[in-house]
Design a protein around this motif. Structure first.
Motif, PDB file in Angstrom:
ATOM      1  N   MET A   1       0.821  -1.201   0.000  1.00 57.78           N
ATOM      2  CA  MET A   1       0.000   0.000   0.000  1.00 57.78           C
ATOM      3  C   MET A   1       0.862   1.261   0.000  1.00 57.78           C
ATOM      4  SD  MET A   1      -3.170   0.782   0.038  1.00 57.78           S
ATOM      5  CE  MET A   1      -4.406   1.870   0.599  1.00 57.78           C
ATOM      6  N   ARG A   2       1.981   1.227   0.711  1.00 61.85           N
ATOM      7  CA  ARG A   2       2.819   2.410   0.806  1.00 61.85           C
ATOM      8  C   ARG A   2       3.854   2.490  -0.313  1.00 61.85           C
ATOM      9  NH1 ARG A   2       2.841   4.604   6.500  1.00 61.85           N
ATOM     10  NH2 ARG A   2       1.186   3.447   7.469  1.00 61.85           N
ATOM     11  N   ARG A   3       3.935   1.489  -1.141  1.00 60.10           N
ATOM     12  CA  ARG A   3       4.910   1.491  -2.230  1.00 60.10           C
ATOM     13  C   ARG A   3       4.761   2.656  -3.195  1.00 60.10           C
ATOM     14  NH1 ARG A   3       5.888  -4.655  -3.492  1.00 60.10           N
ATOM     15  NH2 ARG A   3       7.428  -4.893  -1.886  1.00 60.10           N
ATOM     16  N   PRO A   4       3.546   3.026  -3.591  1.00 61.71           N
ATOM     17  CA  PRO A   4       3.440   4.173  -4.516  1.00 61.71           C
ATOM     18  C   PRO A   4       4.026   5.457  -3.938  1.00 61.71           C
ATOM     19  CG  PRO A   4       1.372   2.972  -4.439  1.00 61.71           C
ATOM     20  CD  PRO A   4       2.246   2.394  -3.377  1.00 61.71           C
ATOM     21  N   TYR A   5       3.946   5.636  -2.612  1.00 64.01           N
ATOM     22  CA  TYR A   5       4.499   6.849  -2.018  1.00 64.01           C
ATOM     23  C   TYR A   5       6.016   6.879  -2.146  1.00 64.01           C
ATOM     24  CZ  TYR A   5      -0.167   7.223  -0.094  1.00 64.01           C
ATOM     25  OH  TYR A   5      -1.516   7.308   0.046  1.00 64.01           O
ATOM     26  N   TRP A   6       6.675   5.741  -1.917  1.00 67.89           N
ATOM     27  CA  TRP A   6       8.121   5.682  -2.080  1.00 67.89           C
ATOM     28  C   TRP A   6       8.500   5.902  -3.538  1.00 67.89           C
ATOM     29  CZ3 TRP A   6      11.429   6.266   1.584  1.00 67.89           C
ATOM     30  CH2 TRP A   6      11.092   5.916   2.875  1.00 67.89           C
ATOM     31  N   PHE A   7       7.698   5.334  -4.424  1.00 65.77           N
ATOM     32  CA  PHE A   7       7.954   5.516  -5.847  1.00 65.77           C
ATOM     33  C   PHE A   7       7.845   6.992  -6.218  1.00 65.77           C
ATOM     34  CE2 PHE A   7       6.403   5.562 -10.277  1.00 65.77           C
ATOM     35  CZ  PHE A   7       7.520   4.996 -10.877  1.00 65.77           C
ATOM     36  N   LEU A   8       6.823   7.680  -5.700  1.00 68.04           N
ATOM     37  CA  LEU A   8       6.665   9.109  -5.987  1.00 68.04           C
ATOM     38  C   LEU A   8       7.801   9.926  -5.380  1.00 68.04           C
ATOM     39  CD1 LEU A   8       2.841   9.721  -5.588  1.00 68.04           C
ATOM     40  CD2 LEU A   8       4.195   9.834  -7.671  1.00 68.04           C
ATOM     41  N   LEU A   9       8.232   9.555  -4.181  1.00 71.82           N
ATOM     42  CA  LEU A   9       9.338  10.274  -3.551  1.00 71.82           C
ATOM     43  C   LEU A   9      10.621  10.173  -4.365  1.00 71.82           C
ATOM     44  CD1 LEU A   9       8.954   9.619   0.261  1.00 71.82           C
ATOM     45  CD2 LEU A   9       9.289  11.818  -0.835  1.00 71.82           C
ATOM     46  N   LEU A  10      10.778   9.089  -5.073  1.00 69.69           N
ATOM     47  CA  LEU A  10      11.952   8.938  -5.928  1.00 69.69           C
ATOM     48  C   LEU A  10      11.728   9.512  -7.318  1.00 69.69           C
ATOM     49  CD1 LEU A  10      12.963   5.300  -4.948  1.00 69.69           C
ATOM     50  CD2 LEU A  10      14.045   7.427  -4.213  1.00 69.69           C
ATOM     51  N   LEU A  11      10.509   9.421  -7.813  1.00 67.11           N
ATOM     52  CA  LEU A  11      10.216   9.853  -9.182  1.00 67.11           C
ATOM     53  C   LEU A  11      10.178  11.376  -9.328  1.00 67.11           C
ATOM     54  CD1 LEU A  11       9.388   8.920 -12.060  1.00 67.11           C
ATOM     55  CD2 LEU A  11       7.029   9.174 -11.302  1.00 67.11           C
ATOM     56  N   ILE A  12       9.590  12.060  -8.377  1.00 63.34           N
ATOM     57  CA  ILE A  12       9.420  13.517  -8.489  1.00 63.34           C
ATOM     58  C   ILE A  12      10.761  14.246  -8.618  1.00 63.34           C
ATOM     59  CG2 ILE A  12       8.622  15.582  -7.271  1.00 63.34           C
ATOM     60  CD1 ILE A  12       6.212  13.893  -6.351  1.00 63.34           C
ATOM     61  N   PRO A  13      11.769  13.981  -7.773  1.00 63.96           N
ATOM     62  CA  PRO A  13      13.053  14.682  -7.969  1.00 63.96           C
ATOM     63  C   PRO A  13      13.717  14.363  -9.307  1.00 63.96           C
ATOM     64  CG  PRO A  13      12.969  13.704  -5.791  1.00 63.96           C
ATOM     65  CD  PRO A  13      11.773  13.204  -6.532  1.00 63.96           C
ATOM     66  N   VAL A  14      13.564  13.131  -9.785  1.00 65.97           N
ATOM     67  CA  VAL A  14      14.156  12.771 -11.068  1.00 65.97           C
ATOM     68  C   VAL A  14      13.483  13.558 -12.196  1.00 65.97           C
ATOM     69  CG1 VAL A  14      14.433  10.878 -12.730  1.00 65.97           C
ATOM     70  CG2 VAL A  14      14.924  10.498 -10.305  1.00 65.97           C
ATOM     71  N   VAL A  15      12.164  13.647 -12.161  1.00 65.68           N
ATOM     72  CA  VAL A  15      11.429  14.387 -13.188  1.00 65.68           C
ATOM     73  C   VAL A  15      11.771  15.878 -13.112  1.00 65.68           C
ATOM     74  CG1 VAL A  15       9.115  15.073 -13.933  1.00 65.68           C
ATOM     75  CG2 VAL A  15       9.576  12.699 -13.343  1.00 65.68           C
ATOM     76  N   GLU A  16      11.867  16.417 -11.898  1.00 69.46           N
ATOM     77  CA  GLU A  16      12.218  17.835 -11.742  1.00 69.46           C
ATOM     78  C   GLU A  16      13.634  18.105 -12.263  1.00 69.46           C
ATOM     79  OE1 GLU A  16      10.272  20.171 -11.216  1.00 69.46           O
ATOM     80  OE2 GLU A  16       8.655  19.463  -9.948  1.00 69.46           O
ATOM     81  N   LEU A  17      14.564  17.211 -11.974  1.00 63.02           N
ATOM     82  CA  LEU A  17      15.930  17.376 -12.467  1.00 63.02           C
ATOM     83  C   LEU A  17      15.965  17.330 -13.994  1.00 63.02           C
ATOM     84  CD1 LEU A  17      18.945  17.666 -11.830  1.00 63.02           C
ATOM     85  CD2 LEU A  17      19.059  15.165 -11.750  1.00 63.02           C
ATOM     86  N   TYR A  18      15.222  16.411 -14.571  1.00 63.91           N
ATOM     87  CA  TYR A  18      15.127  16.351 -16.032  1.00 63.91           C
ATOM     88  C   TYR A  18      14.537  17.654 -16.581  1.00 63.91           C
ATOM     89  CZ  TYR A  18      13.773  14.981 -20.709  1.00 63.91           C
ATOM     90  OH  TYR A  18      13.614  14.934 -22.068  1.00 63.91           O
ATOM     91  N   GLY A  19      13.526  18.193 -15.899  1.00 63.10           N
ATOM     92  CA  GLY A  19      12.935  19.464 -16.325  1.00 63.10           C
ATOM     93  C   GLY A  19      13.938  20.602 -16.263  1.00 63.10           C
ATOM     94  N   PHE A  20      14.736  20.653 -15.184  1.00 66.01           N
ATOM     95  CA  PHE A  20      15.781  21.681 -15.079  1.00 66.01           C
ATOM     96  C   PHE A  20      16.763  21.574 -16.237  1.00 66.01           C
ATOM     97  CE2 PHE A  20      15.222  21.856 -10.288  1.00 66.01           C
ATOM     98  CZ  PHE A  20      14.712  23.136 -10.301  1.00 66.01           C
ATOM     99  N   LEU A  21      17.215  20.357 -16.496  1.00 65.72           N
ATOM    100  CA  LEU A  21      18.187  20.164 -17.568  1.00 65.72           C
ATOM    101  C   LEU A  21      17.609  20.515 -18.935  1.00 65.72           C
ATOM    102  CD1 LEU A  21      19.816  16.823 -16.355  1.00 65.72           C
ATOM    103  CD2 LEU A  21      20.781  19.136 -16.226  1.00 65.72           C
ATOM    104  N   TRP A  22      16.365  20.120 -19.163  1.00 62.18           N
ATOM    105  CA  TRP A  22      15.726  20.386 -20.445  1.00 62.18           C
ATOM    106  C   TRP A  22      15.570  21.887 -20.677  1.00 62.18           C
ATOM    107  CZ3 TRP A  22      11.104  22.434 -22.324  1.00 62.18           C
ATOM    108  CH2 TRP A  22      10.793  22.107 -23.640  1.00 62.18           C
ATOM    109  N   VAL A  23      15.087  22.586 -19.654  1.00 64.59           N
ATOM    110  CA  VAL A  23      14.886  24.035 -19.791  1.00 64.59           C
ATOM    111  C   VAL A  23      16.225  24.761 -19.883  1.00 64.59           C
ATOM    112  CG1 VAL A  23      13.985  26.094 -18.617  1.00 64.59           C
ATOM    113  CG2 VAL A  23      12.618  24.016 -18.686  1.00 64.59           C
TER     114      VAL A  23
END
Length: 130
Positions: A1-23
């Motif tokens: 049940m708590r797995r999606p939260y850990w996944f989001l905690l790891l996914l959000i910084p990766v997506v934000e970093l990709y956004g920084f690099l792209w911009v």
């Protein structure tokens, strides 16, 4: 049940970093940093304005003897949106602005209402009178 939260905690910084690099590849690193600072300042100003408006509307409803249920959910949306605007990143800024902006806030309010209603029905949330 708590797995999606850990996944989001790891996914959000990766997506934000990709956004920084792209911009930053498109407009440059300095302008990207200034853009992040600028969106945070605009977001905080918008948070302050919308927050005061929500509180004033809730007080008005309470003075009329009505329960400010929808205004409380609006306040929660404004708080969550403001919290997301403080975090650096473009994805969190987009979500934060959409939570604070009055034209898109009813979508989130409806989702929150359904979530709270579901939690109340299954007994996860209870209200007690003192």
């Amino acid at each position: 049940m708590r797995r999606p939260y850990w996944f989001l905690l790891l996914l959000i910084p990766v997506v934000e970093l990709y956004g920084f690099l792209w911009v930053s590849e498109r407009i440059g690193a300095g302008k990207t940093i200034l853009l992040i600072i600028f969106t945070s300042i605009i977001g905080l100003a918008m948070l302050q304005f919308e927050g005061r408006k929500v509180v004033a509307d809730a007080k008005l409803q309470m003075n009329k003897g009505q329960m400010p249920g929808s205004k409380m959910l609006d306040g929660l949306c404004v708080f969550l949106g403001g919290s997301m605007l403080v975090l650096p990143g473009f994805i969190t800024d987009i979500i934060g602005f959409s939570l604070i902006f009055p034209l898109t806030r009813p979508i989130y309010r409806k989702l929150l209402f359904k979530w709270v209603e579901k939690k109340m029905k299954n007994g996860s949330i209870t209200f007690r009178r003192f």
